[in-house]
Write a protein that holds these residues in place. Structure first.
Motif, PDB file in Angstrom:
ATOM      1  N   LEU A  89     -20.412   2.266 -17.091  1.00  0.00           N
ATOM      2  CA  LEU A  89     -19.509   1.488 -17.946  1.00  0.00           C
ATOM      3  C   LEU A  89     -18.445   0.777 -17.112  1.00  0.00           C
ATOM      4  N   MET A  90     -17.955   1.467 -16.086  1.00  0.00           N
ATOM      5  CA  MET A  90     -16.928   0.862 -15.224  1.00  0.00           C
ATOM      6  C   MET A  90     -17.509  -0.315 -14.442  1.00  0.00           C
ATOM      7  N   ARG A  91     -18.755  -0.196 -13.981  1.00  0.00           N
ATOM      8  CA  ARG A  91     -19.392  -1.274 -13.217  1.00  0.00           C
ATOM      9  C   ARG A  91     -19.712  -2.475 -14.104  1.00  0.00           C
ATOM     10  N   ASN A  92     -20.098  -2.204 -15.354  1.00  0.00           N
ATOM     11  CA  ASN A  92     -20.550  -3.280 -16.240  1.00  0.00           C
ATOM     12  C   ASN A  92     -19.421  -4.077 -16.874  1.00  0.00           C
ATOM     13  N   GLU A  93     -18.219  -3.571 -16.815  1.00  0.00           N
ATOM     14  CA  GLU A  93     -17.084  -4.265 -17.420  1.00  0.00           C
ATOM     15  C   GLU A  93     -16.062  -4.610 -16.335  1.00  0.00           C
ATOM     16  N   PRO A  94     -16.109  -5.824 -15.799  1.00  0.00           N
ATOM     17  CA  PRO A  94     -15.131  -6.193 -14.766  1.00  0.00           C
ATOM     18  C   PRO A  94     -13.718  -6.209 -15.349  1.00  0.00           C
ATOM     19  N   GLY A  95     -12.765  -5.811 -14.534  1.00  0.00           N
ATOM     20  CA  GLY A  95     -11.368  -5.844 -14.957  1.00  0.00           C
ATOM     21  C   GLY A  95     -10.956  -4.699 -15.857  1.00  0.00           C
ATOM     22  N   VAL A  96     -11.747  -3.631 -15.905  1.00  0.00           N
ATOM     23  CA  VAL A  96     -11.414  -2.478 -16.744  1.00  0.00           C
ATOM     24  C   VAL A  96     -10.266  -1.702 -16.114  1.00  0.00           C
ATOM     25  N   GLU A  97      -9.333  -1.311 -16.965  1.00  0.00           N
ATOM     26  CA  GLU A  97      -8.200  -0.503 -16.532  1.00  0.00           C
ATOM     27  C   GLU A  97      -8.192   0.763 -17.386  1.00  0.00           C
ATOM     28  N   LEU A  98      -8.074   1.918 -16.746  1.00  0.00           N
ATOM     29  CA  LEU A  98      -7.964   3.187 -17.458  1.00  0.00           C
ATOM     30  C   LEU A  98      -6.511   3.631 -17.409  1.00  0.00           C
ATOM     31  N   VAL A  99      -5.957   3.920 -18.593  1.00  0.00           N
ATOM     32  CA  VAL A  99      -4.551   4.294 -18.694  1.00  0.00           C
ATOM     33  C   VAL A  99      -4.456   5.651 -19.372  1.00  0.00           C
ATOM     34  N   GLU A 100      -3.745   6.577 -18.729  1.00  0.00           N
ATOM     35  CA  GLU A 100      -3.565   7.895 -19.341  1.00  0.00           C
ATOM     36  C   GLU A 100      -2.553   7.788 -20.475  1.00  0.00           C
ATOM     37  N   VAL A 109      -7.395   9.080 -22.313  1.00  0.00           N
ATOM     38  CA  VAL A 109      -7.456   7.814 -21.583  1.00  0.00           C
ATOM     39  C   VAL A 109      -7.724   6.676 -22.556  1.00  0.00           C
ATOM     40  N   SER A 110      -6.961   5.601 -22.400  1.00  0.00           N
ATOM     41  CA  SER A 110      -7.319   4.373 -23.117  1.00  0.00           C
ATOM     42  C   SER A 110      -7.969   3.437 -22.105  1.00  0.00           C
ATOM     43  N   VAL A 111      -8.953   2.703 -22.571  1.00  0.00           N
ATOM     44  CA  VAL A 111      -9.700   1.781 -21.723  1.00  0.00           C
ATOM     45  C   VAL A 111      -9.284   0.370 -22.122  1.00  0.00           C
ATOM     46  N   ARG A 112      -8.781  -0.386 -21.149  1.00  0.00           N
ATOM     47  CA  ARG A 112      -8.262  -1.720 -21.440  1.00  0.00           C
ATOM     48  C   ARG A 112      -8.929  -2.783 -20.585  1.00  0.00           C
ATOM     49  N   ALA A 114      -7.879  -6.783 -19.751  1.00  0.00           N
ATOM     50  CA  ALA A 114      -6.840  -7.813 -19.901  1.00  0.00           C
ATOM     51  C   ALA A 114      -5.742  -7.353 -20.852  1.00  0.00           C
ATOM     52  N   GLY A 115      -5.374  -6.076 -20.752  1.00  0.00           N
ATOM     53  CA  GLY A 115      -4.289  -5.544 -21.559  1.00  0.00           C
ATOM     54  C   GLY A 115      -4.652  -5.139 -22.976  1.00  0.00           C
ATOM     55  N   THR A 116      -5.887  -5.396 -23.397  1.00  0.00           N
ATOM     56  CA  THR A 116      -6.326  -5.051 -24.749  1.00  0.00           C
ATOM     57  C   THR A 116      -7.144  -3.767 -24.719  1.00  0.00           C
ATOM     58  N   THR A 117      -6.772  -2.817 -25.560  1.00  0.00           N
ATOM     59  CA  THR A 117      -7.496  -1.549 -25.632  1.00  0.00           C
ATOM     60  C   THR A 117      -8.835  -1.764 -26.317  1.00  0.00           C
ATOM     61  N   ILE A 118      -9.908  -1.393 -25.604  1.00  0.00           N
ATOM     62  CA  ILE A 118     -11.262  -1.538 -26.161  1.00  0.00           C
ATOM     63  C   ILE A 118     -11.902  -0.188 -26.466  1.00  0.00           C
ATOM     64  N   ALA A 119     -11.292   0.898 -25.971  1.00  0.00           N
ATOM     65  CA  ALA A 119     -11.821   2.238 -26.225  1.00  0.00           C
ATOM     66  C   ALA A 119     -10.731   3.262 -25.957  1.00  0.00           C
ATOM     67  N   VAL A 120     -10.897   4.415 -26.588  1.00  0.00           N
ATOM     68  CA  VAL A 120     -10.019   5.558 -26.359  1.00  0.00           C
ATOM     69  C   VAL A 120     -10.918   6.757 -26.102  1.00  0.00           C
ATOM     70  N   VAL A 121     -10.581   7.529 -25.064  1.00  0.00           N
ATOM     71  CA  VAL A 121     -11.404   8.667 -24.659  1.00  0.00           C
ATOM     72  C   VAL A 121     -10.575   9.948 -24.738  1.00  0.00           C
ATOM     73  N   ALA A 122     -11.097  10.923 -25.472  1.00  0.00           N
ATOM     74  CA  ALA A 122     -10.478  12.250 -25.553  1.00  0.00           C
ATOM     75  C   ALA A 122     -11.413  13.239 -24.868  1.00  0.00           C
ATOM     76  N   LEU A 123     -10.828  14.197 -24.174  1.00  0.00           N
ATOM     77  CA  LEU A 123     -11.618  15.196 -23.448  1.00  0.00           C
ATOM     78  C   LEU A 123     -11.261  16.587 -23.949  1.00  0.00           C
ATOM     79  N   VAL A 137     -14.933   3.482 -29.739  1.00  0.00           N
ATOM     80  CA  VAL A 137     -14.975   2.058 -29.412  1.00  0.00           C
ATOM     81  C   VAL A 137     -14.980   1.204 -30.679  1.00  0.00           C
ATOM     82  N   ASN A 138     -15.004   1.855 -31.825  1.00  0.00           N
ATOM     83  CA  ASN A 138     -14.974   1.172 -33.118  1.00  0.00           C
ATOM     84  C   ASN A 138     -13.615   0.480 -33.283  1.00  0.00           C
TER      85      ASN A 138
END
Length: 151
Positions: A89-100, A109-112, A114-123, A137-138
Motif C-alpha cells: 500500500l505504501m509503494r502504490n500510493e506516492p506521497g503517503v504520510e502516516l500520522v500517529e 495511525v491516520s493515512v494521509r 496531500a494532507g487529506t486523510t484517506i484511511a485510519v488504522v487501529a491496532l 477507508v470508507n
C-alpha cells in the motif's frame, strides 16, 4: 432455545472461560504507543523485518471500504501477508504520510495524501505483538478526520 436457564448459564460461563484463556495479555498505553510508532516507522521505511517482528503469527487485518472504495473483502491472515499488504500500500500510493493519532481512544495511525486523510488504522496489541489491524477507508466513516461529510 430449548435449554433450561441453568444450562444456558453454564454455556455462557464456559464460553467466557474459553475466550479469557485464549486472549493474551493486553498492553499498557505506553507499550501500545511504542508498537504503533514502530509499526508506522516500519511502513514508512519499507522495513519488512521490522513489521514482521511486530506482528503476531496469527495476526488478522480487516478493512472497511463500505462499497465506496476498494478494500479487501476478506481478512488478511498471517504476519508475512499483513506486513506485505502494508508495504505494498505504501509503494502504490506516492506521497503517503502516516500520522500517529488517537483512534477510538487508543494510539493508531491516520493515512494521509496531500494532507487529506484517506484511511485510519487501529491496532489491537497483546503480549507485545499486533494481533488485529482494523483499517477504515470508507469515506463515510472518515468525516471525524477529514472535517467534512461525504456526499
Amino acid at each position: 432455545m430449548g435449554r433450561t436457564p441453568a444450562a444456558c448459564r453454564q454455556l455462557a460461563s464456559s464460553a467466557r472461560r474459553r475466550i479469557a484463556d485464549r486472549r493474551p495479555g493486553s498492553s499498557t498505553a505506553q507499550e501500545h504507543r511504542q508498537i504503533v510508532t514502530a509499526f508506522r516507522h516500519g511502513c514508512q521505511t519499507g522495513d519488512l523485518d521490522t513489521l514482521v517482528a511486530l506482528l503476531d503469527p496469527a495476526v488478522e487485518s480487516r478493512s472497511d471500504g463500505g462499497g465506496r472504495v476498494r478494500a479487501a473483502l476478506r481478512p488478511i491472515v498471517g504476519r508475512d501477508k499483513v506486513a506485505r499488504l502494508f508495504l505494498g500500500l505504501m509503494r502504490n500510493e506516492p506521497g503517503v504520510e502516516l500520522v500517529e493519532e488517537d483512534v477510538n481512544g487508543t494510539p493508531g495511525v491516520s493515512v494521509r495524501i496531500a494532507g487529506t486523510t484517506i484511511a485510519v488504522v487501529a491496532l489491537d496489541i497483546h503480549d507485545g505483538l499486533v494481533t488485529d489491524v482494523w483499517m477504515v477507508v470508507n469515506p463515510d466513516k472518515l468525516h471525524a478526520w477529514t472535517g467534512h461529510e461525504t456526499p
